[in-house]
Design a protein around this motif. Structure first.
Motif, PDB file in Angstrom:
ATOM      1  N   VAL A   1      32.297  49.947  36.611  1.00 41.64           N
ATOM      2  CA  VAL A   1      31.421  48.787  36.435  1.00 41.64           C
ATOM      3  C   VAL A   1      30.111  49.127  37.140  1.00 41.64           C
ATOM      4  O   VAL A   1      30.052  50.074  37.909  1.00 41.64           O
TER       5      VAL A   1
ATOM      6  N   THR B   1      35.646  44.001  29.916  1.00 41.44           N
ATOM      7  CA  THR B   1      35.504  43.738  31.351  1.00 41.44           C
ATOM      8  C   THR B   1      36.653  44.390  32.122  1.00 41.44           C
ATOM      9  O   THR B   1      37.698  44.696  31.562  1.00 41.44           O
TER      10      THR B   1
ATOM     11  N   GLN C   1      39.155  43.431  35.115  1.00 37.00           N
ATOM     12  CA  GLN C   1      39.605  42.195  35.772  1.00 37.00           C
ATOM     13  C   GLN C   1      40.384  42.520  37.036  1.00 37.00           C
ATOM     14  O   GLN C   1      41.236  43.405  37.038  1.00 37.00           O
TER      15      GLN C   1
ATOM     16  N   GLY D   1      29.253  39.006  36.067  1.00 32.38           N
ATOM     17  CA  GLY D   1      30.689  38.759  35.999  1.00 32.38           C
ATOM     18  C   GLY D   1      31.024  37.310  36.309  1.00 32.38           C
ATOM     19  O   GLY D   1      30.148  36.444  36.355  1.00 32.38           O
TER      20      GLY D   1
ATOM     21  N   THR E   1      36.058  38.934  36.921  1.00 35.77           N
ATOM     22  CA  THR E   1      35.807  39.871  35.817  1.00 35.77           C
ATOM     23  C   THR E   1      34.425  40.476  35.994  1.00 35.77           C
ATOM     24  O   THR E   1      33.493  39.804  36.448  1.00 35.77           O
TER      25      THR E   1
ATOM     26  N   PRO F   1      31.677  43.223  33.860  1.00 36.03           N
ATOM     27  CA  PRO F   1      31.505  43.987  32.626  1.00 36.03           C
ATOM     28  C   PRO F   1      31.562  45.496  32.869  1.00 36.03           C
ATOM     29  O   PRO F   1      31.132  45.969  33.928  1.00 36.03           O
TER      30      PRO F   1
END
Ligand code: ADP
Length: 363
Positions: free
Chosen positions: A242, A285, A287, A333, A350, A352
């Motif tokens: 991320v 995403t 998580q 997020g 979450t 992205p």
């Protein structure tokens, strides 16, 4: 045309291709502390030292010649008043023709307040990080003490081996290897603490969520033992990266874990388990779920816990979750909480994926 620019209640400057000021309206002169006449013919770098002069940066980050017609470009830049005081400004530039001459229109808005707010928010985030680490101080000292004690006893053992006759070199080699391992463990913990305490600018870079969770788990390891809590990690392999600030994301996970520990304070020993899962989701995403078996959240709390200064703890600041939400929002997020069907609460985060390539990696 310049008369019309005088009527606009915002600071506007026009500059030529050499970056010289052709015209500055009275709002601009007032904002920068000059007379309008004084500014004509001066370089725009006098007011905006960081503004690119001969090139225009387009939205996609490439540079195009100032001659080309281009969409307006907005950027946050440091501006300078006549008395030398700098302030944060939002600058919008656009290439256009005024009275038949090609000029660049520069609109400047004072954004010092917004910058101040941003800085205050960062200070607050730093403060809550220190406060979270403060909670861990006792157990971190214990965490460090363990490898240090092991290093001492291994070093003493090595001294004894050296005195024996004949010297058992393989035993000494093993002992030294243990010393190195323990030393690495201690310095790893110190490195992680220093990273969290660091007061730096936000650094956006590719971040491996798995390592964020592992780092935080290392920091809370002793605290969990002292409280009789088992932390179970379930991190999927090949998680997509991320984009974010590692320290801030660690701060979010640390806060969730400490909250989960607190929530299980009165639980029977067998129930004291926190599970941290990290997985890649089909919607692009990553998580993270922190699931505890504590007292859970009443319906009214589900609503309030992300608001600043909401706390049910006698010495709580009530800022951890609200700052976490600010951090997540800034990362594109989300964070939310749900009660588990059986017992306790789960906090979901979450974030992205850094870029679509994550798709390939996760597949
Ligand atoms: P603080 O920890 O200082 O109270 P937070 O913003 O981190 O601030 O948390 C706000 C409140 O949310 C807590 O005081 C607690 O009432 C509630 N809360 C947070 N995490 C949990 C959890 N895992 N289970 C139950 N309640 C929680």
């Amino acid at each position: 045309m310049c008369d019309s620019l005088e009527l606009v209640p915002v600071a506007i400057v026009t500059i030529n291709e050499q970056g010289k000021i052709v015209f500055a309206n009275s709002k601009a002169a007032e904002l920068f502390g000059y007379c309008s006449d004084e500014l004509s013919g001066s370089s725009i770098s006098l007011l905006l030292p960081e503004l690119p002069l001969t090139e225009v940066q387009t939205r996609d980050g490439s540079f195009s010649s100032a001659e080309m017609s281009s969409p307006p470009i907005q950027q946050m830049l440091v501006a300078k008043r006549s008395d030398g005081v700098e302030f944060f400004s939002e600058v919008t530039t656009r290439q256009c023709r005024l009275d038949g001459i090609s000029v660049r229109l520069v609109v400047v808005t004072d954004r010092s307040e917004r910058y101040e707010m941003h800085r205050n928010r960062q200070e607050l985030a730093h403060l809550t990080r220190i406060s979270a680490l403060g909670e861990l101080a006792g157990s971190l000292a214990h965490e460090l003490n363990q490898p240090l004690t092991a290093i001492l006893s291994n070093a003493q053992a090595a001294q004894r081996f050296l005195e024996s006759d004949p010297i058992n070199l393989s035993e000494i080699r093993e002992t030294l290897k243990d010393i190195v391992t323990d030393n690495c463990r201690a310095s790893e913990i110190i490195r992680k603490i220093r990273a969290l305490v660091r007061k730096g600018v936000v650094e956006l870079q590719p971040v491996d969520v798995g390592s964020v969770v592992h780092d935080v788990a290392l920091l809370v390891h002793s605290d969990a033992i002292v409280r009789g809590i088992r932390v179970v990690l379930d991190i999927a392999d090949n998680l997509p990266m991320v984009r974010g600030d590692k320290v801030q994301l660690q701060q979010v996970v640390l806060n969730l874990l400490l909250n989960a520990f607190e929530a299980m304070h009165d639980c029977p020993a067998d129930d004291r388990v926190v599970k941290v899962q990290a997985s890649s989701e089909a919607n692009g995403t990553v998580q993270i779920v922190v699931r505890d078996r504590g007292h859970g959240l009443t319906v009214d709390k589900l609503d309030k816990i992300f608001k600043p200064f909401f706390t049910s703890k006698p010495h709580g600041l009530g800022l951890g979750l609200s700052i976490s939400r600010t951090i997540l929002t800034a990362h594109g997020g989300r964070i939310w909480a749900e009660n588990n069907t059986d017992q306790g609460a789960s906090f979901y985060i979450t974030l992205p994926w850094e870029h679509p390539a994550g798709l390939n990696r996760s597949c």
